[in-house]
Structures are given as structure tokens and as C-alpha cells.
Design a protein around this motif. Structure first.
Motif, short mmCIF file in Angstrom:
data_model
loop_
_atom_site.label_atom_id
_atom_site.label_comp_id
_atom_site.label_asym_id
_atom_site.label_seq_id
_atom_site.Cartn_x
_atom_site.Cartn_y
_atom_site.Cartn_z
N SER A 96 44.21 32.19 50.66
CA SER A 96 44.44 32.77 49.33
C SER A 96 45.75 32.25 48.73
CB SER A 96 44.47 34.29 49.40
OG SER A 96 45.64 34.76 50.06
N GLY A 135 45.52 30.07 45.48
CA GLY A 135 46.24 30.70 44.38
C GLY A 135 47.31 29.80 43.79
N ARG A 157 43.44 35.31 43.96
CA ARG A 157 44.69 36.08 44.02
C ARG A 157 45.32 35.90 45.41
NH1 ARG A 157 43.03 42.06 42.32
NH2 ARG A 157 45.28 42.32 42.13
N THR A 191 41.20 38.95 47.07
CA THR A 191 41.50 37.55 46.75
C THR A 191 40.50 36.94 45.76
OG1 THR A 191 40.16 36.72 48.61
CG2 THR A 191 42.49 37.20 49.03
#
Length: 516
Positions: free
Chosen positions: A44, A48, A74, A378
Motif C-alpha cells: 500500500s 500509494g 491508500r 487500502t
């Protein structure tokens, strides 16, 4: 795990043995999910940082209106992600409904098991059923168990293992049969269930994007569902008898974990017969009470607005309570008749014993709940689902191939996102309008979704009850592990997916009605 003669094994049986050995080399399920949590956290952060995102249309589950949304990956290693990890520990676990369902169901099931009712019922079933029919009966009942939402996992699967053991057959074959029936055919039934109401509502919201006057009803897939139940009953039973049980061979009771009852036999004593009569009286009394609570107009368990009973109603939404009360009532009345549980103190002791035995499973669910929450936070599953659906949507193919491709995409995504409602909220506004423009009725799209969403439930470790089935298996074979269950379920998943998809294709090609 004991298996049949090595020399007589088929190529498939040797392959499944290899899958089992490799699978059982993996660490304890708790360790596996701890590793997966670490992978999700790290992945993640990477995704991200690169700003991975996707824009799509979805149905808002609150307003039922289509809205455009952008979902980005995320990170769990930024400020917000770290705050989420720290502050959501308890909420993640408390919102994991599998824990509550399991504990509530075991209140009744523990009494039924401790009193001897479960064993007596199974032996009675064995007495009255031809040996060849037992597999088909358990397969059929397991598929219908989805009417009780997730309770089938907690009730039917262990009962199938006990039933097989009672007739001298391998209990792991019974567990596999029960798991395949409950999980692999979860979205179809011969009755209308609460899940149908949600799926149909989302389908109508998506259909209105193309034709505001086009709607389908709760029974829009009933004919296909009924045919699927009968079709899958035969397939599951056939695979159990011809593939699973021959590979397992004769069961050795020495493999059982300490304290597990492996006694066989189907005869009933006088006390057990009297206990079953008392249990019948208890069940009759419970039925009378629930008839008063459900049948009259304005009854407490009917929908207070629409008055419906089957669908969105307190009765259907709280069906686990009926399951619990049914086992509690019949278990206690059986105990009174058979002399095994007479006092309230003994009943409470039986409940306490069943709850104590859930300690390891509850801890596993705690870790699993954190993984599910982190993975959901996420948005990685959503981004993957939308990316695959976008590829399929842009493919220049006909309606039936597109439907079949849709089934495959749903099946792949089901390995990561097991919730039927969450996936349909994403897929419905994409595929229902697309296929309607190609002349495909929304009933067919929903039927295709049912086919793709079910079989993989029996093989993905992200199924909340997969670990529980591993625990059931370890009662009869203390060496059983994740690999054991995967190797047992692979034949079911492969054949159910292929043959059920073929049934769908034939149904569509013949132009048969999907429902009412």
C-alpha cells in the motif's frame, strides 16, 4: 492424512496429494495472515506513493443513485494509515460479524452436541436413508442452508463430518462435501433469501441507467436458481463419491485429535429414541411460537412497513436467532428425555464448554479481521476489480462471450473480495447497462454474477470460515492443515465452476426464462 493405495492413484489424485503436502508446509494460519498484513502494509505504501487510482461509476448503497467516484490506493504507512492501524484494532474485531454468528450459533449447537442430540439425529438419518442417498441428501441440504446466511458453515459442515463417520466413511470427505455445498453454491437457493433483495435492488438501480421503466423482481432468477440447486447437488455428491472419498481411503480413528469421539454405529438405544421424541415435542412448541410471531398480519417479525416475511424482515434478518433457539430447545428437551441434560445448570455447563473450545478460532478471527480491515482500507481489491472489469468492458466481443468473461472476472476477484454485496455494488453499474445495450436482460447478468461469485468461496483463505473448516478437519486428523482443505476443495471448485458455467451458457443459448 490417510489416503488410498499409492499404486492405484490417478494422476489427479497424485497431483492433489502434492498440493496437500506443499500446502501443509506453510505456517500456522495466524502466521500466514500476519505475513499477509505485512505485505499489504508494504504494498500500500509503494502503490500509494505512485498515486495508483481508478475512476468509475457505482451505486451508492444509501441513496441507490449512480455516482462517479475515484478510488485511490491508500497507504498504511502515512500519518492517516498509522492512525487507522492504531485506533481501529478493537473496531475491526468487533465488526467482524463471523465472530458473533459463530458464538451465537454455538450456544445452541453446544447444547445439542453435549446432550447427544446431534449424534442421535445423524444416526437416525443413517437408519432411514439408503447409503447411496446420504451424500445427495447432505449436498442438497447444504446448498439450501444459505437461507440461514452464514449459519450453514457452523451447523451443516460439522454435521456432515459426523454423518460420514456414523456410517464408517471418512469424516474429512463429509466435511469437504458440506463445505462445497454451503460455500460453493452460496448465491442460489430454492427459496427467496435476504441476499436476493439486495442484489435485485442494485440490479434495478443499474438497469434504470438505460431504461428507467425496466425493473426485475425478487423471483427474477428463481427458475435458474432452482435448476442450479438440483444440478449442483448431483455434481457435488458425484465428486464426493467418485473423487474425494476414494483418494482419502479408509479412515484411521488414531488420527483424531485427543478428546474427539470417533465411535461408529447407527443403532439407537431406548433412551435415545425417547430423547428424539422429546426433541420433536420441543421443536413443535418452538414452531408454534414462531408461527404466532410471523404468520398473523402485523406480527412482530414481519416487516413493519411492507408486512413481508420472506425478504427484508426482522424474521429473515435475525434467522441466526431461530437457528440458535432450535438447537437449544431441541438439545435440552432431548437431554431431558434421554437423561443426558436435565437441569439448567447442566445446560449452562454445556454452553460454557462449547464456547471454551472456540478460543483458538476466536484468536485467528482477531488476526483475520485486522487483515480484512487493512486490505479494505487500502482499496487495493477495488482497484484490481475495476481494472479487470474495464479490460473486459472494452473488449469487442458478443453478448454471450462477454457474459462468460464476466463470470471469469467475478470468480478471480472473489479470491480477494468475498463479499457478494460489495462486489455487485461495483460490477452492477458497469455490466448491467453495458449488456442491456447488447440486448441482454438484467436477469441474465445477475444470474451470471451468481455463477461467478460462488465456487471460489470454497477455496479462498480470505473466506472468513475457511480457517474454521481447517479446525473442523483437525478434530478428525490432527495433521490436517490449509493444504489439506485446499486439496480437498480443488476438484469441487474446478468442476463446479466449469459445469455451472456450461449450464448458464446452455440456459442463455436456449432462451429459457430466468425466473418469474
Amino acid at each position: 492424512m490417510a489416503t488410498g493405495n499409492v499404486a492405484s492413484k490417478t494422476v489427479m489424485q497424485r497431483f492433489l496429494d502434492t498440493v496437500e503436502k506443499v500446502g501443509n508446509m506453510v505456517p500456522h494460519p495466524v502466521v500466514i495472515f500476519l505475513i499477509l498484513i505485512a505485505i499489504v502494509i508494504g504494498l500500500s505504501a509503494v502503490l500509494g506513493a505512485f498515486g495508483a487510482a481508478v475512476t468509475f461509476e457505482r451505486i451508492n448503497p444509501d441513496t441507490h443513485k449512480v455516482e462517479t467516484a475515484t478510488t485511490a490506493i491508500r497507504s498504511l504507512l502515512n500519518v492517516e494509515g498509522i492512525r487507522f492501524i492504531y485506533s481501529s484494532l478493537i473496531p475491526n474485531f468487533m465488526s467482524f460479524t463471523a465472530v458473533g454468528l459463530m458464538i451465537v450459533a454455538m450456544i445452541g449447537a453446544g447444547v445439542a452436541e453435549e446432550s447427544g442430540l446431534v449424534t442421535a439425529l445423524i444416526r437416525k438419518l443413517v437408519i432411514v436413508s439408503p447409503r447411496w442417498a446420504l451424500t445427495y441428501i447432505l449436498s442438497f441440504v447444504g446448498i439450501l442452508a444459505s437461507i440461514a446466511a452464514d449459519a450453514g458453515y457452523l451447523v451443516l459442515i460439522p454435521l456432515a463430518g459426523i454423518a460420514y463417520l456414523a456410517v464408517g466413511r471418512h469424516p474429512l470427505a463429509g466435511l469437504a462435501l458440506g463445505f462445497a455445498a454451503v460455500a460453493g453454491a452460496f448465491t442460489v437457493n430454492m427459496l427467496i433469501k435476504p441476499l436476493d433483495a439486495v442484489l435485485v435492488e442494485f440490479t434495478n438501480d443499474a438497469a434504470h441507467l438505460v431504461d428507467p421503466s425496466r425493473s426485475i423482481g425478487l423471483a427474477s432468477n428463481v427458475w435458474f436458481s432452482i435448476a442450479s440447486v438440483l444440478f449442483l447437488t448431483v455434481i457435488i455428491a458425484f465428486i464426493s463419491d467418485r473423487m474425494i472419498e476414494p483418494r482419502l481411503g479408509k479412515y484411521d480413528p488414531k488420527l483424531a485429535a485427543e478428546g474427539t469421539t470417533t465411535e461408529q454405529g447407527a443403532t439407537l438405544s431406548e433412551q435415545e429414541s425417547r430423547g428424539l421424541r422429546f426433541a420433536g415435542f420441543g421443536l413443535l412448541g418452538l414452531i408454534v411460537v414462531f408461527c404466532l410471531l410471523t404468520i398473523p398480519a402485523g406480527a412482530p417479525l414481519r416487516n413493519p412497513t411492507t408486512g413481508e416475511l420472506i425478504g427484508n424482515s426482522p424474521f429473515m434478518n435475525g434467522l441466526i436467532a431461530l437457528i440458535m433457539l432450535m438447537f437449544l430447545t431441541t438439545g435440552w428437551t432431548y437431554g431431558i428425555g434421554a437423561g443426558t441434560l436435565r437441569t439448567l445448570t447442566e445446560v449452562i455447563a454445556a454452553i460454557e464448554k462449547s464456547i471454551k473450545n472456540l478460543g483458538g478460532t476466536i484468536f485467528l478471527f482477531f488476526v483475520l479481521s485486522q487483515f480484512v480491515a487493512y486490505f479494505t482500507y487500502t482499496n487495493m481489491g477495488t482497484v484490481m476489480a475495476l481494472s479487470l472489469s474495464g479490460v473486459l468492458q472494452s473488449a469487442n466481443i458478443g453478448a454471450l462471450p462477454l457474459l462468460l468473461g464476466f463470470i471469469v472476472v467475478v470468480a478471480i476477484i472473489d479470491l480477494l473480495l468475498t463479499g457478494a454485496i460489495a462486489k455487485w455494488a461495483i460490477f452492477a453499474p458497469v455490466f448491467v447497462p453495458l449488456l442491456m445495450k447488447l440486448g441482454v436482460e438484467p436477469e441474465a447478468v445477475l444470474a451470471a454474477y451468481r455463477v461467478g461469485d460462488s465456487p471460489m468461496n470454497a477455496i479462498t483463505p480470505l473466506n472468513a470460515y475457511f480457517a474454521l473448516v481447517v479446525g473442523f478437519a483437525q478434530k478428525y486428523d490432527k495433521t490436517a492443515g490449509v493444504g489439506t482443505i485446499v486439496s480437498l476443495m480443488l476438484p469441487y471448485v474446478m468442476w463446479m465452476f466449469v459445469l455451472w458455467t456450461a449450464l448458464f451458457a446452455a440456459w442463455k443459448w436456449l432462451g429459457l426464462p430466468w425466473g418469474l
